[in-house]
Design an enzyme around this catalytic site. Structure first.
Site, mmCIF file in Angstrom:
data_model
loop_
_atom_site.group_PDB
_atom_site.id
_atom_site.type_symbol
_atom_site.label_atom_id
_atom_site.label_comp_id
_atom_site.label_asym_id
_atom_site.label_seq_id
_atom_site.Cartn_x
_atom_site.Cartn_y
_atom_site.Cartn_z
ATOM 1 N N ASP A 1 0.860 -1.182 0.000
ATOM 2 C CA ASP A 1 0.000 0.000 0.000
ATOM 3 C C ASP A 1 0.899 1.237 0.000
ATOM 4 O O ASP A 1 1.447 1.595 -1.034
ATOM 5 C CB ASP A 1 -0.907 -0.102 1.238
ATOM 6 C CG ASP A 1 -2.023 0.911 1.257
ATOM 7 O OD1 ASP A 1 -2.859 0.891 0.357
ATOM 8 O OD2 ASP A 1 -2.068 1.737 2.191
ATOM 9 N N ARG B 1 -11.279 -12.541 5.950
ATOM 10 C CA ARG B 1 -9.932 -13.057 5.655
ATOM 11 C C ARG B 1 -9.972 -14.390 4.919
ATOM 12 O O ARG B 1 -9.095 -14.699 4.130
ATOM 13 C CB ARG B 1 -9.149 -13.308 6.948
ATOM 14 C CG ARG B 1 -8.522 -12.101 7.554
ATOM 15 C CD ARG B 1 -7.492 -12.514 8.600
ATOM 16 N NE ARG B 1 -7.227 -11.432 9.533
ATOM 17 C CZ ARG B 1 -6.425 -10.401 9.295
ATOM 18 N NH1 ARG B 1 -5.800 -10.324 8.142
ATOM 19 N NH2 ARG B 1 -6.243 -9.465 10.179
ATOM 20 N N ASP C 1 -8.249 -8.521 5.365
ATOM 21 C CA ASP C 1 -9.463 -8.317 6.154
ATOM 22 C C ASP C 1 -9.977 -6.888 6.085
ATOM 23 O O ASP C 1 -9.270 -5.972 5.656
ATOM 24 C CB ASP C 1 -9.196 -8.647 7.620
ATOM 25 C CG ASP C 1 -8.324 -7.572 8.278
ATOM 26 O OD1 ASP C 1 -7.269 -7.236 7.716
ATOM 27 O OD2 ASP C 1 -8.718 -7.043 9.331
HETATM 28 P P1 IMP Z 1 1.760 -0.277 3.967
HETATM 29 O O1 IMP Z 1 2.255 -0.739 2.612
HETATM 30 O O2 IMP Z 1 2.800 -0.229 5.032
HETATM 31 O O3 IMP Z 1 0.967 1.004 3.877
HETATM 32 O O4 IMP Z 1 0.728 -1.273 4.597
HETATM 33 C C1 IMP Z 1 0.212 -2.324 3.982
HETATM 34 C C2 IMP Z 1 -0.726 -2.997 4.956
HETATM 35 O O5 IMP Z 1 -1.974 -2.297 5.026
HETATM 36 C C3 IMP Z 1 -1.042 -4.359 4.440
HETATM 37 O O6 IMP Z 1 -0.145 -5.310 4.940
HETATM 38 C C4 IMP Z 1 -2.450 -4.580 4.945
HETATM 39 O O7 IMP Z 1 -2.414 -5.103 6.240
HETATM 40 C C5 IMP Z 1 -3.049 -3.207 4.987
HETATM 41 N N1 IMP Z 1 -3.866 -2.947 3.779
HETATM 42 C C6 IMP Z 1 -3.636 -2.025 2.830
HETATM 43 N N2 IMP Z 1 -4.575 -2.044 1.878
HETATM 44 C C7 IMP Z 1 -5.445 -3.027 2.219
HETATM 45 C C8 IMP Z 1 -6.661 -3.537 1.623
HETATM 46 O O8 IMP Z 1 -7.144 -3.107 0.560
HETATM 47 N N3 IMP Z 1 -7.268 -4.548 2.293
HETATM 48 C C9 IMP Z 1 -6.793 -5.067 3.449
HETATM 49 N N4 IMP Z 1 -5.663 -4.638 4.040
HETATM 50 C C10 IMP Z 1 -4.991 -3.606 3.432
#
Ligand code: IMP
Ligand code: MG
Length: 185
Positions: free
Chosen positions: A111, A173, A167
């Site tokens: 993300d 999940r 989730d």
């Molecule tokens: P980042 O890349 O550190 O911002 O975080 C990614 C984390 O955010 C992932 O490991 C998921 O736990 C959570 N996440 C981001 N987008 C989604 C989504 O669309 N559905 C579920 N979890 C998400």
């Protein structure tokens, strides 16, 4: 807009990636990983990021033919909660000592990139031989921190998705497919 299937819960808009597509893609990713690590002399350590990666990791690891060890890590991310953007904290470390090993981080979704950027740096600092990343999903529109991804399942739009380990407030999940959520107002 895709038509909602009658069997989907009311807060899910549509199936984005079905079971068969997931199965085929995971098989192809495992073949890529087998090839990339075919010459290493000791087992690859797969480090799944809890909780979201557990199903992807289970499927991916069972498709690999190279020797590998499964391990897990738990982190807390404040990135989606607004107050402390991008802050990542280690909640549970691996059981294995990663020093001297090739490590593949296995993550459900990329993300902002905060989680993978943090983990990659932390693992490299431990004297690992290499640290690479396999993500099941990637949301390019959301990247904030640059992260180098070696193995990627699917790219998706900026929508909230659930299923296959992912989730929404601990729900959905265990759906066998990836579905798009209808945002709450
Ligand atoms: P980042 O890349 O550190 O911002 O975080 C990614 C984390 O955010 C992932 O490991 C998921 O736990 C959570 N996440 C981001 N987008 C989604 C989504 O669309 N559905 C579920 N979890 C998400
Ligand atoms: Mg995650």
């Amino acid at each position: 807009m895709a038509e909602a299937k009658p069997s989907l819960p009311a807060d899910l808009r549509c199936v984005l990636i079905d079971e068969e597509s997931i199965r085929e893609r995971v098989l192809a990713l495992a073949a890529e990983i087998d090839e990339a690590y075919k010459d290493i002399t000791e087992p690859l350590i797969l480090v799944g990021v809890l909780k979201g990666s557990f199903i992807f990791l289970a499927d991916l690891s069972r498709r690999l033919t190279i020797p590998h060890i499964v391990d897990f890590i738990a982190i807390s991310s404040y990135g989606n909660k607004g107050d402390k953007r991008g802050e990542v904290r280690l909640l549970m470390d691996t059981r294995e000592n990663l020093a001297g090993h090739h490590v593949l981080i296995v993550e459900d979704i990329l993300d902002s990139g905060s989680t993978l950027s943090y983990l990659t740096k932390a693992f490299k600092a431990r004297g690992t031989k290499s640290v690479e990343t396999a993500v099941f999903l990637d949301k390019p529109a959301r990247h904030v921190v640059p992260v180098d991804i070696q193995f990627r399942g699917f790219e998706i739009e900026d929508v909230w998705v659930v299923g296959y380990g992912l989730d929404y407030k601990e729900r959905y999940r265990t759906l066998p497919f990836i579905a798009e959520m209808i945002p709450e107002n």
